[in-house]
Design an enzyme around this catalytic site. Structure first.
Site, short mmCIF file in Angstrom:
data_model
loop_
_atom_site.label_atom_id
_atom_site.label_comp_id
_atom_site.label_asym_id
_atom_site.label_seq_id
_atom_site.Cartn_x
_atom_site.Cartn_y
_atom_site.Cartn_z
N ASP A 37 -10.44 15.75 7.09
CA ASP A 37 -10.65 15.62 5.65
C ASP A 37 -10.46 16.98 5.01
O ASP A 37 -10.59 18.01 5.66
CB ASP A 37 -12.07 15.10 5.35
CG ASP A 37 -12.16 14.42 4.00
OD1 ASP A 37 -12.19 13.18 3.95
OD2 ASP A 37 -12.20 15.14 2.97
N ASN A 93 -4.76 7.86 6.15
CA ASN A 93 -5.53 7.24 5.08
C ASN A 93 -5.77 8.13 3.87
O ASN A 93 -6.01 7.62 2.77
CB ASN A 93 -6.87 6.78 5.67
CG ASN A 93 -7.87 6.40 4.61
OD1 ASN A 93 -7.71 5.40 3.93
ND2 ASN A 93 -8.93 7.19 4.50
N TYR A 164 1.29 7.59 -9.20
CA TYR A 164 0.55 6.89 -8.15
C TYR A 164 1.37 5.70 -7.64
O TYR A 164 1.51 5.51 -6.43
CB TYR A 164 -0.80 6.43 -8.69
CG TYR A 164 -1.70 5.83 -7.65
CD1 TYR A 164 -2.36 6.62 -6.72
CD2 TYR A 164 -1.93 4.45 -7.61
CE1 TYR A 164 -3.20 6.08 -5.76
CE2 TYR A 164 -2.76 3.89 -6.66
CZ TYR A 164 -3.40 4.71 -5.74
OH TYR A 164 -4.23 4.15 -4.79
N LYS A 168 2.81 5.09 -3.73
CA LYS A 168 2.33 3.97 -2.94
C LYS A 168 3.46 2.98 -2.59
O LYS A 168 3.45 2.39 -1.50
CB LYS A 168 1.17 3.26 -3.65
CG LYS A 168 -0.08 4.13 -3.77
CD LYS A 168 -0.54 4.65 -2.40
CE LYS A 168 -1.85 5.42 -2.47
NZ LYS A 168 -2.32 5.88 -1.14
#
Length: 305
Positions: A37, A93, A164, A168
């Site tokens: 992370d 992710n 965005y 995606k």
């Protein structure tokens, strides 16, 4: 993949949301974990929690990185290989959100969102797939699976979410290609793409992790402020939880199922888009089912400043 115990999972964005929830499930299944992370404090808390819950013999490695930076993902790959060997489950992710009219995104907006959402996935695929293929070649019993987080924004193009949407859609394309390419060379490694809708995670506040050298400069535009407010409301009111979505992911890995949806009842808007393409008709009104939302957005954007 039917068996998880004793195997290894690499999870980015593991400090919160889907990444943390999948880490919990993987730990409960007896896996070793590499948890990555960009937020050191959230990562430390998550690693401490998971380490305390591991079954005997399992281990966790915390790795602080920015997935947009190739060298950092490569370093995580080498650390994974050194500690555990080739991983069996890779969950690319980590992601960030950004909204506004598409021509109002700054160069830094494009660089930041593409760097994390698209190149972060590309780096994960580039670093770990060869490692997994090498393990499969050496061991006929090896099983692997790669899951990439996209979004329903990778299936449709809602307005005022330009950069965005672009990233995606690219992740969906990357993932479908990965699936097909893997089918050409092996039966031992699968792939899935996760396309969640509005789920309370924290992605709506991802600007908190925006690097100093990627700040957009100046004040947000009106469209960007409107997008932020609408996303805050939609994400915050989501009924499907991150824990439920993580379970959907684990189920898909077990079943070697490619498409993973958090809200399958929303696929009607995807069908409408595909029909638009097939019939060569202009894009349909994305707010046809909820015209009041479209009317509110148009009114807000067209109001005198």
């Amino acid at each position: 993949m039917k068996n998880f115990q004793g195997r290894t999972a690499v999870i980015t964005g593991a400090g919160s949301g889907f990444g943390l929830e999948l880490s919990r499930l993987a730990a409960a299944a007896g896996m070793n974990l590499v948890m990555a992370d960009v937020q050191p404090d959230a990562l430390d808390r998550a690693v401490s929690e998971i380490r305390a819950s591991l079954i005997p013999g399992a281990e966790v490695l915390g790795f602080r990185l920015d997935v947009a930076k190739a060298a950092e993902v490569e370093a995580m790959g080498e650390a994974t290989r050194a500690r555990f060997g080739a991983p069996h489950l890779v969950f690319n992710n980590a992601g960030v959100g950004a909204g506004g009219l598409i021509w109002e995104h700054t160069l830094k907006d494009w660089e930041w969102v593409i760097g994390v959402n698209l190149m972060g996935v590309a780096h994960g695929v580039r670093v770990f797939t060869p490692m997994m293929l090498e393990a499969a070649k050496a061991d006929p019993s090896y099983e692997g699976h790669i899951v990439n987080t996209a979004s329903m924004a990778g299936m449709v193009n809602m307005p005022n979410m330009g950069v965005y949407n672009v990233t995606k859609h690219a992740v969906v394309s990357l993932s479908e290609t990965l699936y097909q390419d893997l089918c050409l060379v092996t039966d031992q490694i699968g792939a899935s793409v996760l396309c969640p809708y509005f789920v309370p995670t924290g992605i709506h506040a991802s600007h908190r992790n925006r690097p100093a050298d990627m700040q957009q400069g100046g004040k947000p535009t009106r469209s960007q402020l409107i997008a932020q407010a609408m996303t805050d409301k939609a994400v915050g009111s989501g009924k499907v939880t991150a824990a439920q979505v993580a379970q959907f992911v684990m189920d898909a890995v077990r079943e070697k199922r490619f498409y993973v949806y958090s809200h399958p009842k929303s696929l009607g808007i995807v069908q409408t888009r595909i029909e638009d393409i097939m019939l060569a008709r202009n894009p349909s009104d994305p707010f046809a089912a909820k015209p009041e939302i479209g009317a509110e957005l148009r009114k807000a954007l067209r109001a005198p400043q």
